[in-house]
Design an enzyme around this catalytic site. Structure first.
Site, short mmCIF file in Angstrom:
data_model
loop_
_atom_site.label_atom_id
_atom_site.label_comp_id
_atom_site.label_asym_id
_atom_site.label_seq_id
_atom_site.Cartn_x
_atom_site.Cartn_y
_atom_site.Cartn_z
N ASN A 1 -5.76 33.81 -11.25
CA ASN A 1 -6.07 34.74 -10.17
C ASN A 1 -4.88 34.78 -9.21
O ASN A 1 -4.40 33.72 -8.79
CB ASN A 1 -7.34 34.23 -9.45
N HIS B 1 -6.48 42.41 -2.26
CA HIS B 1 -6.56 42.48 -0.79
C HIS B 1 -5.49 43.49 -0.36
O HIS B 1 -4.32 43.14 -0.26
CB HIS B 1 -6.26 41.12 -0.16
N GLU C 1 -11.05 40.33 -5.46
CA GLU C 1 -11.28 40.05 -4.03
C GLU C 1 -11.01 41.30 -3.19
O GLU C 1 -10.35 41.25 -2.15
CB GLU C 1 -10.39 38.89 -3.56
C1 XIL Z 1 -10.71 32.86 2.08
C2 XIL Z 1 -12.11 32.94 2.67
O1 XIL Z 1 -12.53 34.28 2.64
C3 XIL Z 1 -12.13 32.40 4.08
O2 XIL Z 1 -13.46 32.32 4.56
C4 XIL Z 1 -11.47 31.02 4.13
O3 XIL Z 1 -11.38 30.60 5.48
C5 XIL Z 1 -10.10 31.06 3.50
O4 XIL Z 1 -10.19 31.55 2.18
N1 XIL Z 1 -7.45 34.30 -1.58
C6 XIL Z 1 -8.47 33.59 -2.17
C7 XIL Z 1 -9.72 33.31 -1.42
O5 XIL Z 1 -8.39 33.29 -3.37
O6 XIL Z 1 -10.31 32.10 -1.79
C8 XIL Z 1 -9.49 33.36 0.07
O7 XIL Z 1 -10.76 33.23 0.72
C9 XIL Z 1 -8.78 34.62 0.47
C10 XIL Z 1 -7.43 34.72 -0.21
#
Ligand code: XIL
Length: 386
Positions: A210, A246, A275
Site C-alpha cells: 500500500n 489521498h 484511502e
Molecule cells: C491515519 C489515521 O487516519 C489517523 O487517525 C492517525 O492519527 C494517523 O494515521 N496513510 C495510512 C493511514 O496508511 O494509516 C493513515 O491513517 C493515513 C495515511
C-alpha cells in the site's frame, strides 16, 4: 443549489433516452440504491475506514455504515502500535470489535496494516528493544515473525486482504525510505521479508503493498511500479497494490489514474484505491465546489471501473466531521477540509450521488436494465427533496 437538486432527475431523463447507459441493479424495494448495492452491481467493493466509536449498537453512524459499505478497514486499530503497548503484549479489544461488526454485516475486512515504518506504525518500544539487542537484525526479524503470526494468524479466514507493507517509499521521493526502523536494520529487502512472513502466518489472505502520494507524482509512481515489478519477478508472495488516493494536493486526473492502475494490473497484480479522500479546498475557485468535488469523485470511480484489475475503493472516513485531514498539517490550515461523501450531519453530499450514479452507469443491455437505473435515480431524486 437548483442544479444540484435536479441533477439526479436530469440523469434519469438521460437514462431513459434511447441509447443511454443501461444497467441492472438490485436496489431494494425503495428503489434507492446504496453505495454497496451500486458497487455490487459494478462488481467492486466500496469500503470505509473507521474507528470502533462509529459502530456503537443503535447509533446512526453504525446504521449508515452497515447500509452503505461492503468493505471495512480499521482506520488505526490494527496497526502494530495500536495492538501492542509492550513487548509480547497484545490487546485485540478494538480490532475485534471492528472485525465482529464486519462479519455481522457481511462486509469484507481489509487488514491495515502489518508493517509500517512511519510514526504510528511500529510501537515505540521496538526501537529500544532492537537497538539494545546484541543482534538487532535477528531481534527485529523475530519480532516481525511473532507479530505476523499473532495478528495475521488470529484473523486468518476473517481478513480477506492485508496491507502487508504500508508506505515503504520515501514520502516525497522515489526510493525506499532509508529512514525507517525496518530499512535501517534489515536493508531495503525488508519488504520481501515482510511478505514472506505474512504468507506463512495466513496463506489464505490476499497480500497488498500500500503506498501514498503517487497519484500526482509520476516519479514516485514509477518507483512503486518498479518495486512491484521486482517483487513479482522475484516471486515474492504479493497479490496486489493499493494506491491510497489521498488527493490532498491536486485534483484526481482520471486518465493518469487509469494509466497507473492499468500499469499495475499489467504486472498481473490486483489493485485497489485504499484511502480515498478529496478535500473541498481543491475546488475553492469553482462556482459550485460541492459539484466539482462530486465530479472528481466520479472521475476516480470511473478510473477504477475502467480497469479490470481494480477491485475496490475505500474512503478514509465516514463524515466530514471525522476526517484525518482536518488534523494533518499543513492541510489542516484549510479546516474544515470536507473531503468525504457524507457531511457533518451524516447527510449524503453531491459526491455521494455522483459515486452511486457512476457505479450504476456500468452498462448492461436490455430494457429492464434501463428501467431499473431509471427507478434507482428516481429514488435518489426523491431522497433529495425536502
Ligand atoms: C491515519 C489515521 O487516519 C489517523 O487517525 C492517525 O492519527 C494517523 O494515521 N496513510 C495510512 C493511514 O496508511 O494509516 C493513515 O491513517 C493515513 C495515511
Amino acid at each position: 443549489m437548483l442544479a444540484e437538486r435536479f441533477a439526479p432527475l436530469a440523469l434519469l431523463v438521460a437514462c431513459l433516452l434511447p441509447g443511454a447507459a443501461q444497467a441492472v441493479a438490485d436496489c431494494g424495494s425503495d428503489f434507492t440504491c446504496s453505495l454497496r448495492e451500486a458497487a455490487a452491481h459494478a462488481g467492486i467493493y466500496f469500503g470505509l475506514a473507521t474507528k470502533p466509536s462509529a459502530l456503537g449498537t443503535g447509533s446512526p453512524s453504525a446504521a449508515v455504515i452497515a447500509r452503505e459499505f461492503s468493505s471495512l478497514t480499521p482506520e488505526n486499530d490494527m496497526k502494530w502500535s495500536a495492538l501492542s503497548e509492550a513487548p509480547g503484549v497484545y490487546d485485540f479489544t478494538r480490532s475485534d470489535s471492528l472485525a465482529d461488526f464486519a462479519a455481522a454485516h457481511d462486509m469484507r475486512l481489509r487488514g491495515h496494516t502489518l508493517f509500517w515504518g512511519r510514526p504510528n506504525g511500529p510501537p515505540q518500544w521496538i526501537d529500544a528493544t532492537v537497538s539494545s539487542a546484541p543482534d538487532p537484525a535477528a531481534t527485529l526479524r523475530g519480532l516481525m515473525q511473532e507479530h505476523a503470526q499473532t495478528v495475521a494468524g488470529r484473523y486468518a479466514g476473517r481478513i480477506e486482504t492485508w496491507d502487508v507493507v504500508n508506505e515503504p517509499l520515501e514520502l516525497l521521493g522515489a526510493g525506499i525510505d532509508a529512514d525507517t526502523l525496518f530499512t535501517r536494520v534489515l536493508g531495503e529487502r525488508w519488504v520481501d521479508e515482510a511478505f514472506h512472513l505474512a504468507a506463512v502466518a495466513d496463506p489464505g489472505a490476499l497480500r497488498f503493498l500500500n503506498e501514498t502520494n503517487v497519484e500526482s507524482n509520476p516519479a514516485k509512481f514509477e518507483a512503486l511500479l518498479a518495486l512491484a515489478g521486482r517483487l513479482v519477478a522475484d516471486q515474492v508472495p504479493i497479490d496486489g497494490v493499493g494506491l491510497q488516493a489521498h488527493f490532498l494536493q491536486a485534483r484526481p486526473n482520471r486518465a493518469q489514474l487509469e494509466a497507473q492502475l492499468t500499469a499495475l494490473g499489467d504486472l498481473g497484480l490486483l489493485v485497489e484505491l485504499t484511502e480515498l479522500d478529496i478535500p473541498l479546498y481543491l475546488f475553492a475557485a469553482d462556482p459550485e465546489p460541492l459539484q466539482a468535488q462530486a465530479a472528481a469523485y466520479a472521475d476516480v470511480v470511473n478510473a477504477c471501473l475502467a480497469v479490470p484489475a481494480c477491485r475496490g475503493i475505500t474512503v478514509w472516513g465516514l463524515t466530514d466531521a471525522d476526517t484525518w485531514v482536518d488534523s494533518l498539517f499543513p492541510f489542516s490550515i484549510a479546516r474544515p477540509t470536507r473531503p468525504l461523501l457524507f457531511d457533518e450531519a451524516l447527510a449524503p453530499k453531491p459526491a455521494y450521488d455522483a459515486v452511486v450514479a457512476a457505479l450504476l452507469a456500468v452498462p448492461e443491455p436490455g430494457p429492464a436494465a434501463q428501467l431499473a437505473l431509471g427507478l434507482a435515480l428516481l429514488g435518489a431524486f426523491r431522497r433529495q427533496r425536502p
